[in-house]
Design a protein around this motif. Structure first.
Motif, short mmCIF file in Angstrom:
data_model
loop_
_atom_site.label_atom_id
_atom_site.label_comp_id
_atom_site.label_asym_id
_atom_site.label_seq_id
_atom_site.Cartn_x
_atom_site.Cartn_y
_atom_site.Cartn_z
N VAL B 273 0.92 3.86 3.37
CA VAL B 273 0.83 2.41 3.21
C VAL B 273 1.13 1.71 4.54
N ILE B 274 2.15 2.19 5.27
CA ILE B 274 2.51 1.55 6.54
C ILE B 274 1.36 1.66 7.54
N VAL B 275 0.78 2.86 7.65
CA VAL B 275 -0.33 3.05 8.58
C VAL B 275 -1.52 2.18 8.17
N ALA B 276 -1.86 2.17 6.87
CA ALA B 276 -3.00 1.40 6.40
C ALA B 276 -2.80 -0.09 6.68
N LEU B 277 -1.57 -0.58 6.42
CA LEU B 277 -1.28 -2.00 6.65
C LEU B 277 -1.43 -2.35 8.13
#
Lengths: 271, 288
Positions: B273-277
């Motif tokens: 989620v962090i990378v995608a965001l």
């Protein structure tokens, strides 16, 4: 700007400063009050009775002195290793041609992006397999060469003139000699910034030391303070004094060396 | 010979990266498909492969769902608050006040940023204490009723959000200040000549000029806020009734309970989620 606008600006900024600094001042003053005075209603602002009892109790009962020394050992070892290794690695990225350089440099960026909590469990298993749980080596090893430091040193060393290195090679100097005798002496200010940032990060680091250090004689300051905070019925006088012991050294360093901090943000954040 | 020399110099980093970062990252992902527990550390290969069971369990776990919701709320409120404070402070500091006081205020505002988060959280716990705390006493002075800030479900998370913005805005402020100083003076003069007022100059010169720096602050701060944990650990330990539990704290608790496989699955989701965001923010930021 009119005089009125100027006055409003200063008023706003001062009010903001009061809100930012207030909690620190209140905490510091409270740590010098006896416990009965801390709990008094209405509260005193300036301590009626000055006492160092809270600190004495902290040192005698929870052995905070040991934690202070541990924090210092961890931080100083990491400063030394990062200053030496990050500048070596940064130098290669800035000035030495080698195959796979871009790939290697992308690893630096990747390491910066991996969240600590994601690595915590597998790193702990690794440290456990190596038999390093509850040792300084276990606390220190993963941050021996920080990616931020490598990045910073590369940015700085790129600006150094290539002729310097060429001239030294023509004179027959070996590559390590060039690095230690010519390049490093030119890196005073960025090395100071790197040392400061590393010290700060190590001193304040909580998660990893909290996982590796498992007995009281290995706790670093933030770990010891968190344990103290977790004890049921811990009195605020001890917590407030503990908070001062963790924060005060950083404040002193910051006030005297603040220009290096600002340089650090400028090189890492903007470029 | 000189071609290999570069590798000799970067060797310390590459070795450490492989052993302490890449290896553990991959092992962590692998672990998330097993039932590994703390008791399996002696013989990690003896664990059972359970496929995506841990991931399915995550979706049914009420604590994990609460942690995810809290983390989203935290990021969505703390991010604009932090950047707003930072922008306000940076604009005031750059509005033409003398250099020395500007440096003094900048120093002060930056201070909470470099102090130990555990130390600061302990200090704030004391400030927010219902009886002895300064906040309630000051409210009393002006005739307002204080609250039981950290023990009340409705005020605990907002209190932590305010504290985090208080601690974080100094960093963004320094970055934004550098961005403001890079905007050419001529642009403001030209806008004034065209009859633009203060607000119009801010909207049409300052904000567009700050765009890259604002994007950096947004991405950098959201990555940090997505992982918030220490504040909560010290101030509420996730309570009352999980009203302040964060994703990282929930993972930390699972690790503490010895559920390594499950903790691995939760961290893999958080990491994704962090990378995608971050990627999404960078894409959107470059388009506009």
């Amino acid at each position: 700007m009119t005089r009125r606008q100027k006055a409003i600006t200063y008023l706003g900024l001062s009010l903001g400063l009061l809100l930012v600094i207030g909690p620190f001042v209140w905490t510091a003053l409270s740590s010098l009050k006896p416990e009965s005075e801390i709990r008094r209603d209405p509260p005193t602002f300036w301590p009626e009775t000055f006492t160092l009892d809270n600190f004495v109790e902290l040192f005698e009962r929870v052995n905070i002195g040991q934690s202070f020394v541990n924090s210092l050992i961890v931080a100083l070892v990491l400063v030394a290793s990062n200053v030496l290794l990050c500048s070596m690695v940064g130098y290669a990225f800035a000035k030495l041609p080698f195959r796979g350089k871009n790939l290697a440099f992308s690893l630096v960026m990747i390491q910066m992006a991996i969240p600590a909590i994601v690595l915590m469990t597998p790193q702990f298993v690794l440290i456990a397999k190596l038999g390093l749980v509850n040792t300084f080596a276990g606390i220190i090893l993963p941050t021996l060469v920080g990616p931020l430091g490598v990045f910073m040193m590369r940015q700085f060393m790129q600006e150094l003139p290539d002729e310097l290195i060429h001239a030294a090679r023509v004179d027959g100097a070996g590559e390590f000699r060039i690095f230690f005798r010519i390049i490093l002496p030119l890196c005073g200010p960025p090395l100071a910034t790197l040392g400061l940032i590393t010290f700060l990060g190590a001193w304040n680091n909580f998660l990893w030391p909290a996982v590796v250090a498992q007995s009281e004689d290995m706790y670093t300051l933030p770990v010891a303070l968190n344990i103290l905070n977790g004890h049921e019925g811990t009195h605020y006088n001890l917590l407030v004094a503990g908070s001062v012991v963790v924060i005060a050294p950083i404040l002193f360093i910051f006030i005297f060396l603040q220009r290096y901090f600002v340089q650090g943000i400028a090189t890492t954040g903007i470029k | 010979m000189r071609r290999t020399l570069g590798w000799v110099f970067v060797l310390p980093f590459v070795v450490m990266f492989a052993v302490f970062y890449l290896g553990p990252l991959l092992v962590g992902i692998g672990m998330s498909f097993t039932d590994m527990r703390s008791t399996d550390v002696a013989d990690p290969l003896a664990v059972n492969v359970v496929g995506v069971d841990n991931y399915l369990r995550l979706m049914d776990d009420a604590t994990m769902r609460k942690a995810a919701v809290n983390t989203v709320i935290f990021v969505l409120t703390c991010l604009p608050l932090t950047i707003g404070l930072a922008l306000g402070a940076a604009v005031l500091l750059n509005s033409g006040i003398a250099r020395l006081p500007a440096a003094f205020f900048r120093l002060g505002y930056y201070l909470p940023n470099i102090t130990s988060i555990i130390g600061v959280a302990v200090a704030w716990k004391f400030l927010l204490e219902p009886e002895a705390g300064l906040v309630n006493r000051l409210l009393e002075l002006v005739g307002l009723q204080g609250a039981n800030w950290l023990q009340d479900e409705s005020t605990a998370l907002p209190s932590i959000i305010v504290m985090t913005a208080w601690r974080s805005f100094g960093f963004d402020m320094v970055v934004l200040l550098a961005g403001l100083q890079a905007i050419p003076r001529e642009l403001y003069e030209a806008a004034s000549v065209d009859g633009a007022g203060r607000w119009q100059r801010f909207r049409n010169v300052t904000l567009p000029g700050l765009k890259p720096v604002l994007l950096f602050c947004t991405v950098y701060s959201s990555i940090g806020f997505m992982q918030f944990m220490e504040e909560v650990l010290v101030m509420t330990r996730g309570g009352p009734l999980n009203s302040t539990i964060s994703a990282s704290l929930a993972i930390f608790n699972q690790f503490g309970a010895g559920n390594y496989g499950y903790a691995g699955a939760a961290s893999t989701v958080l990491f994704t989620v962090i990378v995608a965001l971050a990627v999404l923010q960078l894409r959107l930021g470059r388009q506009r």
